[in-house]
Structure formats: C-alpha cells, structure tokens
Design an enzyme around this catalytic site. Structure first.
Site, PDB file in Angstrom:
ATOM      1  N   GLN A   1      13.180  -1.752  -5.115  1.00 29.68           N
ATOM      2  CA  GLN A   1      14.547  -2.196  -5.397  1.00 29.68           C
ATOM      3  C   GLN A   1      15.478  -2.022  -4.203  1.00 29.68           C
ATOM      4  O   GLN A   1      16.365  -2.851  -3.977  1.00 29.68           O
ATOM      5  CB  GLN A   1      15.095  -1.447  -6.616  1.00 29.68           C
ATOM      6  CG  GLN A   1      16.422  -1.995  -7.120  1.00 29.68           C
ATOM      7  CD  GLN A   1      16.828  -1.374  -8.436  1.00 29.68           C
ATOM      8  OE1 GLN A   1      15.997  -1.084  -9.284  1.00 29.68           O
ATOM      9  NE2 GLN A   1      18.121  -1.156  -8.619  1.00 29.68           N
ATOM     10  N   CYS A   8       6.938  -4.475  -9.023  1.00 25.93           N
ATOM     11  CA  CYS A   8       6.838  -3.270  -8.201  1.00 25.93           C
ATOM     12  C   CYS A   8       5.620  -3.371  -7.281  1.00 25.93           C
ATOM     13  O   CYS A   8       4.514  -3.643  -7.747  1.00 25.93           O
ATOM     14  CB  CYS A   8       6.715  -2.058  -9.120  1.00 25.93           C
ATOM     15  SG  CYS A   8       6.142  -0.567  -8.319  1.00 25.93           S
ATOM     16  N   GLU A   9       5.802  -3.149  -5.993  1.00 26.76           N
ATOM     17  CA  GLU A   9       4.685  -3.283  -5.062  1.00 26.76           C
ATOM     18  C   GLU A   9       3.717  -2.098  -5.138  1.00 26.76           C
ATOM     19  O   GLU A   9       2.630  -2.159  -4.572  1.00 26.76           O
ATOM     20  CB  GLU A   9       5.187  -3.458  -3.634  1.00 26.76           C
ATOM     21  CG  GLU A   9       5.817  -2.239  -3.005  1.00 26.76           C
ATOM     22  CD  GLU A   9       6.256  -2.502  -1.568  1.00 26.76           C
ATOM     23  OE1 GLU A   9       6.212  -1.546  -0.773  1.00 26.76           O
ATOM     24  OE2 GLU A   9       6.660  -3.632  -1.235  1.00 26.76           O
ATOM     25  N   HIS A  10       4.105  -1.040  -5.850  1.00 26.24           N
ATOM     26  CA  HIS A  10       3.218   0.116  -5.973  1.00 26.24           C
ATOM     27  C   HIS A  10       2.184  -0.059  -7.080  1.00 26.24           C
ATOM     28  O   HIS A  10       1.078   0.472  -6.981  1.00 26.24           O
ATOM     29  CB  HIS A  10       4.041   1.383  -6.240  1.00 26.24           C
ATOM     30  CG  HIS A  10       4.963   1.725  -5.118  1.00 26.24           C
ATOM     31  ND1 HIS A  10       6.244   2.189  -5.316  1.00 26.24           N
ATOM     32  CD2 HIS A  10       4.794   1.646  -3.777  1.00 26.24           C
ATOM     33  CE1 HIS A  10       6.820   2.381  -4.148  1.00 26.24           C
ATOM     34  NE2 HIS A  10       5.964   2.073  -3.201  1.00 26.24           N
ATOM     35  N   HIS A  11       2.561  -0.777  -8.150  1.00 27.81           N
ATOM     36  CA  HIS A  11       1.645  -0.934  -9.272  1.00 27.81           C
ATOM     37  C   HIS A  11       1.503  -2.376  -9.749  1.00 27.81           C
ATOM     38  O   HIS A  11       0.722  -2.648 -10.665  1.00 27.81           O
ATOM     39  CB  HIS A  11       2.112  -0.070 -10.455  1.00 27.81           C
ATOM     40  CG  HIS A  11       2.150   1.392 -10.158  1.00 27.81           C
ATOM     41  ND1 HIS A  11       3.297   2.042  -9.790  1.00 27.81           N
ATOM     42  CD2 HIS A  11       1.158   2.320 -10.139  1.00 27.81           C
ATOM     43  CE1 HIS A  11       3.033   3.319  -9.572  1.00 27.81           C
ATOM     44  NE2 HIS A  11       1.747   3.521  -9.774  1.00 27.81           N
ATOM     45  N   HIS A  45      12.258  -0.450 -14.489  1.00 26.78           N
ATOM     46  CA  HIS A  45      10.944  -0.489 -13.841  1.00 26.78           C
ATOM     47  C   HIS A  45       9.864  -0.137 -14.857  1.00 26.78           C
ATOM     48  O   HIS A  45       9.858   0.966 -15.407  1.00 26.78           O
ATOM     49  CB  HIS A  45      10.902   0.516 -12.679  1.00 26.78           C
ATOM     50  CG  HIS A  45      11.837   0.194 -11.563  1.00 26.78           C
ATOM     51  ND1 HIS A  45      11.399   0.007 -10.265  1.00 26.78           N
ATOM     52  CD2 HIS A  45      13.182   0.016 -11.523  1.00 26.78           C
ATOM     53  CE1 HIS A  45      12.436  -0.257  -9.488  1.00 26.78           C
ATOM     54  NE2 HIS A  45      13.524  -0.258 -10.224  1.00 26.78           N
ATOM     55  N   CYS A  70       6.888   0.481 -14.185  1.00 28.82           N
ATOM     56  CA  CYS A  70       6.038   1.553 -13.663  1.00 28.82           C
ATOM     57  C   CYS A  70       6.571   2.918 -14.088  1.00 28.82           C
ATOM     58  O   CYS A  70       5.864   3.919 -14.024  1.00 28.82           O
ATOM     59  CB  CYS A  70       5.914   1.477 -12.144  1.00 28.82           C
ATOM     60  SG  CYS A  70       7.470   1.594 -11.253  1.00 28.82           S
TER      61      CYS A  70
END
Length: 232
Positions: free
Chosen positions: A165, A124-127, A193, A195
């Site tokens: 995704q 995940c590019e956020h976390h 996910h 996250c």
C-alpha cells in the site's frame, strides 16, 4: 561520498542481514517506488504469458490434489491466466497505462479539487491475495486540469499489479505530479488486506491508511481542509 539513496539501501541491508524472509514476514522493510520488475519482463507476448501461466497453474492444481479433468475445474488454468494478464495484473504493462489529456483551467479554479471514495482492488505482493478499499485524490491546479474519470483510471492502473500500500500511494502521487506539473497533490488510501484478515492474525476489523501530502498540502491548514472534505 555515497549517494543518499545508496546509503539508505546499505543501512537497511545492515539492519536485516541476519534475518530471513520468514523472520521478516509481512513487514515492509525495503519498499522502493518502482514495482520490482525483471529487465526482460516483456520479452513474452501476452498470449505466450497466458499459455505459460495456464500450464504452471495446472501443475499447482495437480499438486494440491485437484481433479483437473472435472468439468468445473478443467477451464480454471486458462481462466486464471487470462485474469492475471488481462485484468488484475494488467497494470504491470506500461502499454496499458491510461492516455491522459489535460485542459486549460478556464474557470480559474485555484482551490483544491478532491475526488474521494475511488474504489480499487489490488493484490498483496507478499501473498497474492486481495487488497481493496478507497483512494482519495486531491490536487491544486497549476494552470491545467485533468478529467475526473482519469483520476480514477490512474488509481486503477497502479492498483492492478502486485502491490504494497505504501508504494501504491506514492506511485499514484508521483504520476499525478508529473502529469499535472505541480507538487500540490495529495493521496490518501484506506484499505483492507486479506493477508491480515483471511490468514495470519485473522483480524477482520482493521484497515490500513497511508497518505501522501505534496506542496501546499503539506501545510496543516490544507491537511485539515482536505480531511474535512473526506468526512462522511
């Protein structure tokens, strides 16, 4: 007249202008097809990237209070750097894109071909925590066919980068359309996910499903046929 793409960007910016990154949280409000990359993303060699990542990760470990002289930890910065560059984020580098060879459709097979349950691991590019699950890929030949293992390799290439995704689904589909010279492509991804399950809401049971139906796969009967093949 403002191009449609720029108009969409303007509208999204207007919607989120009063929110900061914390307010937006994990919501995917502004996801483009291309992975966000710096213009000079490949100025450094892989060796130089590993050296810098190892140094920076050592600083992170130090800030966390870890004893980086411990036998178990002292090799961790280099291991993480190698993992980032050579493995889990190797799909960022176009040089690592799989070489694809097409073959004439000599069998004259004109129905859908489905490769299901392609296992993948992404992040995940956020976390920067894992996304993992199954991808299902289908296409109808326009005169050329692709080796089955290459479908897996295309999925793995786009998975090995920081992702969301929705983008992963579309990147696989668009590349297959380009390679095969047809709009008749479908991609379905069912993923978990971390996250969501290991932080935040901590929901262990949910998964996320995204899909792309192009060309003939947009017809309800084709979607139903594909869904039938995907049943366990």
């Amino acid at each position: 007249m403002i191009p449609e793409k720029d108009l969409k960007i303007f509208k999204v910016n207007e919607l989120i202008k009063d929110f900061n990154a914390t307010d937006i949280g994990d919501d995917h409000l502004f996801v483009g097809l291309e992975t966000p990359m710096k213009k000079d993303a490949f100025k450094l060699t892989d060796k130089e990237k590993k050296q810098r990542i190892a140094h920076l990760f050592e600083e992170i470990m130090d800030v966390l209070g870890l004893d980086i002289t411990d036998d178990s930890l002292k090799g961790t910065p280099n291991r993480v750097a190698k993992m980032y560059v050579d493995e889990i984020f190797s799909g960022l580098n176009p040089a690592n894109k799989p070489k694809i060879t097409l073959f004439d459709n000599k069998y004259q097979y004109n129905q859908m071909l489905v490769e299901k349950n392609i296992s993948f691991h992404s992040n995940c590019e956020h976390h920067f925590v894992p996304i993992f699950g199954k991808a299902h890929v289908a296409y109808i030949s326009s005169g050329k066919v692709i080796g089955l293992s290459k479908l897996n390799r295309i999925v793995q290439h786009y998975a090995k980068r920081p992702q969301v995704q929705e983008r992963l689904t579309n990147q696989i589909a668009e590349d297959l359309k380009r390679i095969l010279g047809t709009e008749d492509v479908a991609v379905i991804i069912d993923a978990k996910h971390l996250c969501v399950s290991s932080r935040g809401i901590k929901d262990e049971s949910s998964t996320t499903i995204t899909s792309y139906y192009g060309g003939k796969f947009g017809a309800p009967e084709k979607i139903a046929e594909l869904q039938n093949y995907l049943k366990d």
